[in-house]
Motif scaffolding. Sequence first.
Motif, PDB file in Angstrom:
ATOM      1  N   PRO A  62       0.813  -1.213   0.000  1.00  0.00           N
ATOM      2  CA  PRO A  62       0.000   0.000   0.000  1.00  0.00           C
ATOM      3  C   PRO A  62       0.847   1.263   0.000  1.00  0.00           C
ATOM      4  O   PRO A  62       2.060   1.224   0.138  1.00  0.00           O
ATOM      5  N   LEU A  63       0.157   2.372  -0.116  1.00  0.00           N
ATOM      6  CA  LEU A  63       0.734   3.670   0.173  1.00  0.00           C
ATOM      7  C   LEU A  63       1.051   3.634   1.665  1.00  0.00           C
ATOM      8  O   LEU A  63       0.254   3.137   2.444  1.00  0.00           O
ATOM      9  N   GLN A  64       2.176   4.123   2.063  1.00  0.00           N
ATOM     10  CA  GLN A  64       2.483   4.132   3.495  1.00  0.00           C
ATOM     11  C   GLN A  64       1.782   5.308   4.162  1.00  0.00           C
ATOM     12  O   GLN A  64       1.995   6.450   3.777  1.00  0.00           O
ATOM     13  N   ALA A  65       0.961   5.020   5.124  1.00  0.00           N
ATOM     14  CA  ALA A  65       0.272   6.087   5.846  1.00  0.00           C
ATOM     15  C   ALA A  65       1.177   6.540   6.986  1.00  0.00           C
ATOM     16  O   ALA A  65       1.676   5.715   7.747  1.00  0.00           O
ATOM     17  N   ALA A  66       1.388   7.841   7.074  1.00  0.00           N
ATOM     18  CA  ALA A  66       2.211   8.380   8.163  1.00  0.00           C
ATOM     19  C   ALA A  66       1.513   8.134   9.493  1.00  0.00           C
ATOM     20  O   ALA A  66       2.146   7.922  10.515  1.00  0.00           O
ATOM     21  N   GLU A  67       0.190   8.164   9.464  1.00  0.00           N
ATOM     22  CA  GLU A  67      -0.596   7.973  10.685  1.00  0.00           C
ATOM     23  C   GLU A  67      -1.937   7.391  10.267  1.00  0.00           C
ATOM     24  O   GLU A  67      -2.369   7.587   9.131  1.00  0.00           O
ATOM     25  N   PRO A  68      -2.602   6.683  11.159  1.00  0.00           N
ATOM     26  CA  PRO A  68      -3.927   6.165  10.814  1.00  0.00           C
ATOM     27  C   PRO A  68      -4.891   7.324  10.568  1.00  0.00           C
ATOM     28  O   PRO A  68      -4.910   8.285  11.329  1.00  0.00           O
ATOM     29  N   LEU A  69      -5.646   7.221   9.511  1.00  0.00           N
ATOM     30  CA  LEU A  69      -6.626   8.260   9.179  1.00  0.00           C
ATOM     31  C   LEU A  69      -7.938   7.973   9.901  1.00  0.00           C
ATOM     32  O   LEU A  69      -8.393   6.827   9.920  1.00  0.00           O
ATOM     33  N   SER A  70      -8.545   9.005  10.440  1.00  0.00           N
ATOM     34  CA  SER A  70      -9.902   8.856  10.963  1.00  0.00           C
ATOM     35  C   SER A  70     -10.798   8.532   9.769  1.00  0.00           C
ATOM     36  O   SER A  70     -10.415   8.801   8.621  1.00  0.00           O
ATOM     37  N   PRO A  71     -12.005   7.983   9.999  1.00  0.00           N
ATOM     38  CA  PRO A  71     -12.891   7.707   8.863  1.00  0.00           C
ATOM     39  C   PRO A  71     -13.119   8.945   7.996  1.00  0.00           C
ATOM     40  O   PRO A  71     -13.113   8.843   6.768  1.00  0.00           O
ATOM     41  N   GLU A  72     -13.271  10.118   8.617  1.00  0.00           N
ATOM     42  CA  GLU A  72     -13.514  11.348   7.843  1.00  0.00           C
ATOM     43  C   GLU A  72     -12.330  11.660   6.938  1.00  0.00           C
ATOM     44  O   GLU A  72     -12.497  12.042   5.787  1.00  0.00           O
TER      45      GLU A  72
END
Length: 131
Positions: A62-72
Amino acid sequence: MSMRRESFLTHVQERGEYETREEVERAARVVLALLGAHLVGTVRAELAARLPETYALILLNPLQAAEPLSPERFVRATAAWIEGATEKTALWDIGAVLSTVADTADDVLVREVLLQLPPGYDLLFGHPQPT
């Protein structure tokens, strides 16, 4: 047993009421790339094993997420990656893809996936709802 590609895309297409396969493909790729960035370990591997190979690979690389995204923020990120999308259409795309993903998994696996995600994602795994 993983779902075959055509079957997977047909499910997403029907749920999302897309006119073209191209739209379906784009929604599936973006949503799974963002989802994959939030999942780790055996849960991600097990979920990938249920998906057609093309999409399994997207989930696993995947794209590496710097931090978990909230659903919004997940919805906003999806809208940003899909040309011409709004938050409303992105929510629809996410529902079409993730509800299909949930159907390929069993309830136990879906619960394990949700445990790795910020609160509120259970709503995104539901069928798209007309607002």
